[in-house]
Design an enzyme around this catalytic site. Structure first.
Site, PDB file in Angstrom:
ATOM      1  N   ASN A 101      30.300  31.982  42.201  1.00  0.00           N
ATOM      2  CA  ASN A 101      29.724  32.211  43.515  1.00  0.00           C
ATOM      3  C   ASN A 101      28.775  33.403  43.479  1.00  0.00           C
ATOM      4  O   ASN A 101      29.213  34.489  43.139  1.00  0.00           O
ATOM      5  CB  ASN A 101      30.854  32.485  44.520  1.00  0.00           C
ATOM      6  CG  ASN A 101      30.350  32.570  45.940  1.00  0.00           C
ATOM      7  OD1 ASN A 101      29.269  32.082  46.243  1.00  0.00           O
ATOM      8  ND2 ASN A 101      31.128  33.199  46.808  1.00  0.00           N
ATOM      9  N   HIS A 152      26.576  41.203  48.515  1.00  0.00           N
ATOM     10  CA  HIS A 152      26.851  39.809  48.154  1.00  0.00           C
ATOM     11  C   HIS A 152      26.355  39.001  49.331  1.00  0.00           C
ATOM     12  O   HIS A 152      26.795  39.238  50.461  1.00  0.00           O
ATOM     13  CB  HIS A 152      28.363  39.639  47.936  1.00  0.00           C
ATOM     14  CG  HIS A 152      28.823  38.219  47.812  1.00  0.00           C
ATOM     15  ND1 HIS A 152      29.409  37.729  46.665  1.00  0.00           N
ATOM     16  CD2 HIS A 152      28.796  37.183  48.693  1.00  0.00           C
ATOM     17  CE1 HIS A 152      29.722  36.449  46.846  1.00  0.00           C
ATOM     18  NE2 HIS A 152      29.363  36.091  48.070  1.00  0.00           N
ATOM     19  N   ASP A 175      28.574  40.430  36.677  1.00  0.00           N
ATOM     20  CA  ASP A 175      29.535  39.921  37.664  1.00  0.00           C
ATOM     21  C   ASP A 175      30.787  39.415  36.927  1.00  0.00           C
ATOM     22  O   ASP A 175      31.327  38.357  37.259  1.00  0.00           O
ATOM     23  CB  ASP A 175      28.938  38.835  38.566  1.00  0.00           C
ATOM     24  CG  ASP A 175      29.802  38.591  39.802  1.00  0.00           C
ATOM     25  OD1 ASP A 175      30.815  39.301  39.990  1.00  0.00           O
ATOM     26  OD2 ASP A 175      29.475  37.680  40.588  1.00  0.00           O
ATOM     27  N   HIS A 218      39.508  35.486  35.325  1.00  0.00           N
ATOM     28  CA  HIS A 218      40.591  34.786  36.020  1.00  0.00           C
ATOM     29  C   HIS A 218      41.605  34.310  34.990  1.00  0.00           C
ATOM     30  O   HIS A 218      41.271  34.101  33.820  1.00  0.00           O
ATOM     31  CB  HIS A 218      40.061  33.579  36.798  1.00  0.00           C
ATOM     32  CG  HIS A 218      39.293  33.963  38.020  1.00  0.00           C
ATOM     33  ND1 HIS A 218      39.882  34.551  39.115  1.00  0.00           N
ATOM     34  CD2 HIS A 218      37.966  33.860  38.310  1.00  0.00           C
ATOM     35  CE1 HIS A 218      38.949  34.790  40.040  1.00  0.00           C
ATOM     36  NE2 HIS A 218      37.780  34.385  39.577  1.00  0.00           N
ATOM     37  N   LEU A 273      37.441  44.434  37.874  1.00  0.00           N
ATOM     38  CA  LEU A 273      38.494  44.851  36.940  1.00  0.00           C
ATOM     39  C   LEU A 273      39.875  44.370  37.373  1.00  0.00           C
ATOM     40  O   LEU A 273      40.829  44.440  36.597  1.00  0.00           O
ATOM     41  CB  LEU A 273      38.494  46.376  36.772  1.00  0.00           C
ATOM     42  CG  LEU A 273      37.338  46.960  35.946  1.00  0.00           C
ATOM     43  CD1 LEU A 273      37.439  48.478  35.889  1.00  0.00           C
ATOM     44  CD2 LEU A 273      37.294  46.370  34.542  1.00  0.00           C
ATOM     45  N   ARG A 274      39.993  43.898  38.625  1.00  0.00           N
ATOM     46  CA  ARG A 274      41.220  43.246  39.130  1.00  0.00           C
ATOM     47  C   ARG A 274      42.425  44.161  39.293  1.00  0.00           C
ATOM     48  O   ARG A 274      43.488  43.684  39.690  1.00  0.00           O
ATOM     49  CB  ARG A 274      41.638  42.086  38.210  1.00  0.00           C
ATOM     50  CG  ARG A 274      40.549  41.078  37.920  1.00  0.00           C
ATOM     51  CD  ARG A 274      40.088  40.371  39.178  1.00  0.00           C
ATOM     52  NE  ARG A 274      39.244  39.225  38.870  1.00  0.00           N
ATOM     53  CZ  ARG A 274      38.336  38.743  39.705  1.00  0.00           C
ATOM     54  NH1 ARG A 274      38.160  39.299  40.899  1.00  0.00           N
ATOM     55  NH2 ARG A 274      37.610  37.693  39.381  1.00  0.00           N
ATOM     56  N   HIS A 322      23.623  39.640  42.497  1.00  0.00           N
ATOM     57  CA  HIS A 322      23.555  38.306  41.862  1.00  0.00           C
ATOM     58  C   HIS A 322      22.654  37.283  42.547  1.00  0.00           C
ATOM     59  O   HIS A 322      23.127  36.268  43.051  1.00  0.00           O
ATOM     60  CB  HIS A 322      24.965  37.740  41.656  1.00  0.00           C
ATOM     61  CG  HIS A 322      25.923  37.866  42.813  1.00  0.00           C
ATOM     62  ND1 HIS A 322      25.608  37.507  44.104  1.00  0.00           N
ATOM     63  CD2 HIS A 322      27.202  38.318  42.857  1.00  0.00           C
ATOM     64  CE1 HIS A 322      26.656  37.720  44.883  1.00  0.00           C
ATOM     65  NE2 HIS A 322      27.629  38.217  44.158  1.00  0.00           N
TER      66      HIS A 322
HETATM   67  O1  DOR Z   1      32.153  34.076  41.290  1.00  0.00           O
HETATM   68  C1  DOR Z   1      32.529  35.076  41.894  1.00  0.00           C
HETATM   69  N1  DOR Z   1      33.695  35.679  41.577  1.00  0.00           N
HETATM   70  N2  DOR Z   1      31.794  35.533  42.895  1.00  0.00           N
HETATM   71  C2  DOR Z   1      32.230  36.506  43.703  1.00  0.00           C
HETATM   72  O2  DOR Z   1      31.521  36.862  44.599  1.00  0.00           O
HETATM   73  C3  DOR Z   1      33.572  37.082  43.531  1.00  0.00           C
HETATM   74  C4  DOR Z   1      34.034  36.948  42.146  1.00  0.00           C
HETATM   75  C5  DOR Z   1      35.502  37.206  41.982  1.00  0.00           C
HETATM   76  O3  DOR Z   1      35.980  38.235  42.480  1.00  0.00           O
HETATM   77  O4  DOR Z   1      36.170  36.402  41.332  1.00  0.00           O
HETATM   78 ZN    ZN Z   2      31.209  40.063  42.058  1.00  0.00          ZN
HETATM   79 ZN    ZN Z   3      29.612  38.490  44.689  1.00  0.00          ZN
END
Ligand code: DOR
Ligand code: ZN
Ligand code: ZN
Length: 429
Positions: A275, A176, A302, A306, A60-61, A229
């Site tokens: 990732n 993770h 996940d 961004h 959720l940032r 994931h």
């Molecule tokens: O792709 C990903 N984005 N993998 C992660 O483990 C973290 C996540 C992120 O917080 O952007």
């Molecule tokens: Zn994640």
């Molecule tokens: Zn992750």
């Protein structure tokens, strides 16, 4: 409220029925219920009623990266995607590593008033991998699990301690899995496409070694563990074998791992940078088989929103992640049910009952007495993914232009309509 005429998804099949909700819980579920005087009727003929979807892995940032997403926009995105409960990862700023941040998130989510939000606490202070976070305080404040998501706790002894402490507080570690020394700056899967693009690859073992480590720790300590994931065929196999041996492991995968391969990085589309990385067809198929045979317990998005500034840069500098809340259900339904013969109860278990059971959350089934969390979808509606329509701040998706089936029409949380597709479409269908 009376929900009329939907095909409701139960563990053992799909049945047309009417659903009566009172005081936020399911009261009666029967083939034909008469509306009571003054009762609100929601006409759901032609729609499929799923137990409210649950996404146990969301970013959720907020706090700290509100340019990417906030609790407000993230929960709007969740309910638009059909989710009634989400769990949010601790890689915020400050990190969710103490009760104050847990309390902040819960308060903000309540204010937003859409879906239920369950914070996940970090395993170590500041996610630095050194000292354990204040686990007891976070649990008391409402954290439902622990995770170092974004990375692994690299030190195995610290991880073992974390599992022991977590268990003392009735929490699970959500892992993770990534060996940092092996990833060593890799940005995509190592293979044909990393060779063609010249991008630095990361081999499956970078993920598998950490999966194996967590399985060894869980087995050896006799404690539960959850693997986040899963992207590799070999990781699926490790988990399958561990389950057969009786290790208390559960695991999730994400829609992008069963709908895409690393071919998506051709053209250097940074929206396909995630990732763990997108893998190969062999992995994609193994992930689907893992979901089919129960090796993989559930689907999580996940959701990693961004800002364009983090993605409109050279591939090596771009942030990892896919904005997933608004495509997760349709991608899963389209690929698994339409494409691979999964039943609706199977899909529903992957997206509601299993995540609820992994984290001991209430909900996840349409049953008298349960919280009235419900997702009403039109499974025959075909639509095209368009990030411009996302309500999430994160428009970063590799699925733009993809045709999918399954459109969420209404999302109900505790008996309250928290999302309807069109404001003016309330009861006029
Ligand atoms: O792709 C990903 N984005 N993998 C992660 O483990 C973290 C996540 C992120 O917080 O952007
Ligand atoms: Zn994640
Ligand atoms: Zn992750």
């Amino acid at each position: 409220m009376l929900i009329r005429g939907a095909d409701a998804v139960f563990a053992d099949g799909v049945k047309p029925c009417d659903i009566r909700i009172q005081n936020g819980v399911f009261l009666e579920i029967a083939p034909a219920l008469e509306a009571l005087e003054g009762e609100e009727v929601l006409h759901a003929e032609g729609l499929t009623a799923f137990p409210g979807l649950i996404d146990m892995h969301v970013h959720l940032r907020d706090p700290g990266f509100e340019k990417k997403e906030t609790i407000e926009t993230g929960t709007m995105s969740a309910v638009k995607g059909g989710f009634t409960q989400i769990c949010c990862m601790p890689n915020t700023k400050p990190v969710i590593d103490n009760k104050v941040v847990v309390t902040y998130i819960k308060a903000r989510a309540k204010e937003a008033g859409r879906c239920k939000v369950h914070p996940i606490g970090a395993i170590t202070e500041g996610q630095k991998g050194e000292n354990l976070a204040a686990i007891g305080g976070m649990k008391a404040a409402g954290a439902v699990a622990l995770s170092e998501d974004g990375k692994s706790v690299q030190n195995t002894s610290i991880m073992a301690n974390a599992m022991l402490y977590a268990a003392d507080f009735g929490l699970k570690c959500l892992c993770h899995c990534e060996d940092a020394s092996l990833v060593d700056g890799g940005v995509v899967n190592e293979g044909y496409y990393s060779t063609l693009t010249g991008l630095k690859g990361s081999i499956r073992a970078a993920e598998d070694i950490m999966i194996a480590r967590e399985l060894c720790l869980a087995g050896s300590l006799g404690l539960p563990v959850h693997i986040c994931h899963v992207s590799t065929y070999s990781g699926v196999q490790l988990i399958r074998e561990a389950k057969a041996r009786g290790v208390a492991v559960t695991a999730e995968t994400c829609p992008h791992y069963f709908t895409l391969t690393d071919a998506a990085i051709m053209g250097f589309d940074t929206n396909a940078k995630v990732n763990p990385p997108l893998r190969e067809e062999r992995d994609r198929l193994a992930v689907i088989e893992g979901l089919r045979d129960g090796t993989l317990d559930c689907i999580a998005s996940d959701h990693a929103p961004h800002h364009a500034d983090d993605k409109n840069v050279e591939f090596n500098y771009a942030a990892f992640g896919i904005s997933g809340l608004e495509t997760s259900f349709a991608l899963s339904y389209t690929e698994l049910v339409r494409g691979n013969g999964f039943s609706l109860p199977a899909l529903s278990a992957l997206m509601s009952a299993r995540p609820a059971s992994i984290l001991a959350l209430a909900g996840g089934k349409i049953e008298a007495g349960q919280p009235a969390d419900l997702t009403l979808a039109d499974l025959n509606e075909k639509w095209t993914v368009d990030p411009a329509e996302f309500v999430s701040k994160g428009k970063n998706t590799p699925f733009a232009g993809r045709e999918v089936y399954g459109r969420v029409k209404y999302t109900l949380v505790d008996g309250r309509i928290v999302y309807r597709e069109r404001e003016d479409a309330a009861n006029d269908r």
